[in-house]
Structure formats: C-alpha cells, structure tokens
Design a protein around this motif. Structure first.
Motif, PDB file in Angstrom:
ATOM      1  N   PRO A 138      36.051  32.697  34.801  1.00 29.73           N
ATOM      2  CA  PRO A 138      35.589  33.761  35.443  1.00 29.73           C
ATOM      3  C   PRO A 138      35.175  32.939  36.321  1.00 29.73           C
ATOM      4  N   GLY A 139      35.538  32.988  36.185  1.00 29.41           N
ATOM      5  CA  GLY A 139      35.760  31.980  37.131  1.00 29.41           C
ATOM      6  C   GLY A 139      36.708  30.949  36.660  1.00 29.41           C
ATOM      7  N   HIS A 140      37.675  31.235  35.868  1.00 29.50           N
ATOM      8  CA  HIS A 140      38.581  30.207  35.403  1.00 29.50           C
ATOM      9  C   HIS A 140      39.943  30.870  35.283  1.00 29.50           C
ATOM     10  N   GLN A 141      40.528  31.384  36.373  1.00 27.63           N
ATOM     11  CA  GLN A 141      41.673  32.286  36.266  1.00 27.63           C
ATOM     12  C   GLN A 141      43.005  31.634  36.525  1.00 27.63           C
ATOM     13  N   ALA A 142      44.064  32.349  36.177  1.00 26.06           N
ATOM     14  CA  ALA A 142      45.428  31.877  36.332  1.00 26.06           C
ATOM     15  C   ALA A 142      46.206  32.791  37.262  1.00 26.06           C
ATOM     16  N   GLU A 143      47.467  32.439  37.486  1.00 27.38           N
ATOM     17  CA  GLU A 143      48.340  33.219  38.349  1.00 27.38           C
ATOM     18  C   GLU A 143      48.805  34.502  37.664  1.00 27.38           C
ATOM     19  N   PRO A 144      48.998  35.581  38.428  1.00 23.86           N
ATOM     20  CA  PRO A 144      49.441  36.846  37.841  1.00 23.86           C
ATOM     21  C   PRO A 144      50.947  36.978  37.793  1.00 23.86           C
ATOM     22  N   PRO A 145      51.444  37.803  36.884  1.00 21.11           N
ATOM     23  CA  PRO A 145      52.871  38.095  36.898  1.00 21.11           C
ATOM     24  C   PRO A 145      53.209  39.030  38.046  1.00 21.11           C
ATOM     25  N   ASP A 146      54.495  39.179  38.326  1.00 21.16           N
ATOM     26  CA  ASP A 146      54.911  40.106  39.370  1.00 21.16           C
ATOM     27  C   ASP A 146      54.410  41.503  39.048  1.00 21.16           C
ATOM     28  N   GLY A 147      53.988  42.206  40.084  1.00 28.38           N
ATOM     29  CA  GLY A 147      53.537  43.579  39.896  1.00 28.38           C
ATOM     30  C   GLY A 147      52.061  43.705  39.637  1.00 28.38           C
ATOM     31  N   GLU A 148      51.333  42.564  39.528  1.00 30.78           N
ATOM     32  CA  GLU A 148      49.912  42.652  39.267  1.00 30.78           C
ATOM     33  C   GLU A 148      49.104  41.930  40.331  1.00 30.78           C
ATOM     34  N   ARG A 149      49.628  41.887  41.521  1.00 28.47           N
ATOM     35  CA  ARG A 149      48.918  41.242  42.615  1.00 28.47           C
ATOM     36  C   ARG A 149      48.233  42.289  43.465  1.00 28.47           C
ATOM     37  N   GLY A 154      40.518  23.578  43.842  1.00 27.46           N
ATOM     38  CA  GLY A 154      41.508  24.368  44.563  1.00 27.46           C
ATOM     39  C   GLY A 154      41.022  24.960  45.866  1.00 27.46           C
ATOM     40  N   GLY A 155      39.700  25.095  46.022  1.00 28.67           N
ATOM     41  CA  GLY A 155      39.151  25.659  47.255  1.00 28.67           C
ATOM     42  C   GLY A 155      38.581  27.049  47.080  1.00 28.67           C
ATOM     43  N   TRP A 156      38.805  27.682  45.914  1.00 32.09           N
ATOM     44  CA  TRP A 156      38.244  29.018  45.689  1.00 32.09           C
ATOM     45  C   TRP A 156      36.932  28.920  44.942  1.00 32.09           C
ATOM     46  N   ILE A 157      36.077  29.895  45.107  1.00 36.20           N
ATOM     47  CA  ILE A 157      34.761  29.899  44.482  1.00 36.20           C
ATOM     48  C   ILE A 157      34.499  31.264  43.852  1.00 36.20           C
ATOM     49  N   TRP A 158      33.881  31.226  42.689  1.00 34.67           N
ATOM     50  CA  TRP A 158      33.376  32.427  42.018  1.00 34.67           C
ATOM     51  C   TRP A 158      31.872  32.466  42.224  1.00 34.67           C
ATOM     52  N   ARG A 159      31.357  33.574  42.725  1.00 33.80           N
ATOM     53  CA  ARG A 159      29.933  33.654  43.036  1.00 33.80           C
ATOM     54  C   ARG A 159      29.364  34.993  42.568  1.00 33.80           C
ATOM     55  N   TYR A 160      28.174  34.916  41.967  1.00 34.45           N
ATOM     56  CA  TYR A 160      27.423  36.101  41.559  1.00 34.45           C
ATOM     57  C   TYR A 160      26.145  36.175  42.379  1.00 34.45           C
ATOM     58  N   ASP A 161      25.902  37.329  43.000  1.00 30.34           N
ATOM     59  CA  ASP A 161      24.658  37.582  43.721  1.00 30.34           C
ATOM     60  C   ASP A 161      23.914  38.705  43.012  1.00 30.34           C
ATOM     61  N   LEU A 162      22.646  38.476  42.744  1.00 28.11           N
ATOM     62  CA  LEU A 162      21.830  39.418  41.982  1.00 28.11           C
ATOM     63  C   LEU A 162      20.697  39.942  42.852  1.00 28.11           C
ATOM     64  N   THR A 222      26.677  41.489  42.139  1.00 28.00           N
ATOM     65  CA  THR A 222      27.907  41.436  42.922  1.00 28.00           C
ATOM     66  C   THR A 222      28.660  40.162  42.578  1.00 28.00           C
ATOM     67  N   LEU A 223      29.898  40.330  42.139  1.00 31.22           N
ATOM     68  CA  LEU A 223      30.778  39.204  41.839  1.00 31.22           C
ATOM     69  C   LEU A 223      31.788  39.073  42.973  1.00 31.22           C
ATOM     70  N   THR A 224      31.852  37.888  43.556  1.00 34.06           N
ATOM     71  CA  THR A 224      32.758  37.635  44.680  1.00 34.06           C
ATOM     72  C   THR A 224      33.698  36.489  44.353  1.00 34.06           C
ATOM     73  N   TYR A 225      34.957  36.693  44.645  1.00 37.30           N
ATOM     74  CA  TYR A 225      35.964  35.640  44.572  1.00 37.30           C
ATOM     75  C   TYR A 225      36.382  35.335  46.008  1.00 37.30           C
ATOM     76  N   ASP A 226      36.156  34.098  46.456  1.00 36.98           N
ATOM     77  CA  ASP A 226      36.376  33.708  47.847  1.00 36.98           C
ATOM     78  C   ASP A 226      37.378  32.563  47.905  1.00 36.98           C
ATOM     79  N   TRP A 227      38.469  32.771  48.628  1.00 35.85           N
ATOM     80  CA  TRP A 227      39.504  31.746  48.737  1.00 35.85           C
ATOM     81  C   TRP A 227      39.643  31.230  50.167  1.00 35.85           C
ATOM     82  N   SER A 228      38.614  31.403  50.997  1.00 32.70           N
ATOM     83  CA  SER A 228      38.708  31.028  52.407  1.00 32.70           C
ATOM     84  C   SER A 228      38.903  29.530  52.615  1.00 32.70           C
ATOM     85  N   ALA A 229      38.504  28.702  51.635  1.00 33.84           N
ATOM     86  CA  ALA A 229      38.631  27.246  51.788  1.00 33.84           C
ATOM     87  C   ALA A 229      39.896  26.687  51.139  1.00 33.84           C
ATOM     88  N   VAL A 230      40.771  27.554  50.653  1.00 29.20           N
ATOM     89  CA  VAL A 230      42.005  27.077  50.022  1.00 29.20           C
ATOM     90  C   VAL A 230      42.931  26.491  51.094  1.00 29.20           C
TER      91      VAL A 230
END
Length: 205
Positions: free
Chosen positions: A15-26, A143-151, A162-170
């Motif tokens: 959950p920050g520890h995710q993998a790639e999705p199969p086709d159709g789940e993007r 990888g450049g992505w970050i998982w962040r929780y703001d309370l 608020t849970l944010t997944y940010d890939w701006s630094a990839v």
C-alpha cells in the motif's frame, strides 16, 4: 481488485507496495471522481496523482499509529500480495527504511521483497513512503512513486484520511512500460476501508 506484474522490473511491484495491473483494469489519469457510500471523494489533483478521502470514527492519533506500524500494512493493502513486514519497528523518522516480503503469481520470482523509504513524517498528520528494491550491489533503487496519507481531525473521535498515490517523479524510461496509476479506482477506496477497520476501537491491530 487484481494487479499483476507484467515486466521483470522488480520495482513495478510493491500500500504502498503495488504491482502492475492486467489489461482492462487500468485507470486513466483523467478520471475525476468516483464515489461509494462511505468515501467522500476519489480524484486526481492533476494528471500525475490520484487520491481518495474517507472520514473514519477514530481519533487521529490512533489512525496515525496504525499507519506508522509496518506490521499492519499487509492488512491495509488487502490484496494478499503484501505478506509480512521484515522490519517491524514503528516508523519514526524521515529516511527510515523498512522492507516487506511480497508474493504474486505473476512476479518472476513469485516471492520477493520490496524496500520502502519514509519520505514524509509529520505525526499525527502525515506519513508517506517511496517503494523500491535492493540491487545486487546493495544499493537501493526507487521507482519514483510515493504513497502518502494525510490526516485531519474533525473532532476528538473523527478523522478525515486522504490517501494519495503520486507518480510525478517517475522517470520517463519507466513510464514507457508502466501506465500510471497501475491500479483501478477501487484500490485506494478499499485500502482506506481496511485502515478504518484496523483503527477501530475494537480492532487488535
């Protein structure tokens, strides 16, 4: 939610520890909003991050304590891929490294390990980490992505999370074979519900 690794790059899986999705789940970065009965919003702030917000009937300190405990992360993620925290000490400082054992049928090794680095720590209001792996020479690569929780406290016994997944630094080369975000819109929602259950007063987490 089903996610799969479709390349041999060891840091595409996390959950920050995710993998790639199969086709159709993007999910397209242009998705602006989705809702369920308990979630206030799921939205992209811009084209390089996506977030979900949930209000939970739990004090802010308790929610933060659960997030800062790596041993809870498998249950928060809820996919079955995050197996166990190798480093089980609470997260207490920026730069702290904690490793997680992982498993996925589509990963080249099935069982593998990711390395997380605390990037944000502002108790009890914010916590976030980068995910990567340890190379053969012992160096860590992220990888450049970050998982962040703001309370945000809404009262003595209520917290907006608020849970944010940010890939701006990839980097660009990684974007050529990973579509971001690499999961469907329900993943963030589901994770927040798992967090709420773990943090509830009756939980033993």
């Amino acid at each position: 939610m089903k996610l799969t690794t479709i390349t041999n790059d060891p840091i595409t899986a996390m959950p920050g520890h995710q993998a790639e999705p199969p086709d159709g789940e993007r999910i397209s970065p242009h998705v602006s909003e989705a809702r369920d009965e308990m979630t206030r919003s799921v939205h992209t702030v811009d084209q390089e991050n996506v977030s979900a917000t949930l209000t939970v009937a739990v004090p802010i300190a308790r929610v933060f304590a659960v997030l800062a405990d790596p041993t809870t992360h498998a249950a928060i993620d809820g996919t079955g891929w995050v197996q166990e925290a190798v480093n089980q000490a609470p997260l207490t400082e920026v730069g702290q490294i904690f490793r997680m054992d992982m498993y996925h049928d589509n990963h080249p090794n099935r069982g593998y390990q990711v390395v997380n680095k605390v990037q944000v720590l502002d108790p009890p209001r914010a916590i976030g980490w980068l995910t990567g792996y340890e190379k053969d020479d012992g160096q860590l690569e992220f990888g450049g992505w970050i998982w962040r929780y703001d309370l945000a406290p809404l009262g003595p016994s209520e917290t907006e999370v608020t849970l944010t997944y940010d890939w701006s630094a990839v980097p660009q080369f990684r974007r050529e074979y990973i579509q971001f975000p690499p999961f469907g819109p329900e993943h963030l929602i589901n994770s927040l519900h798992h967090l709420a259950e773990l943090a509830a007063p009756t939980s033993q987490a």
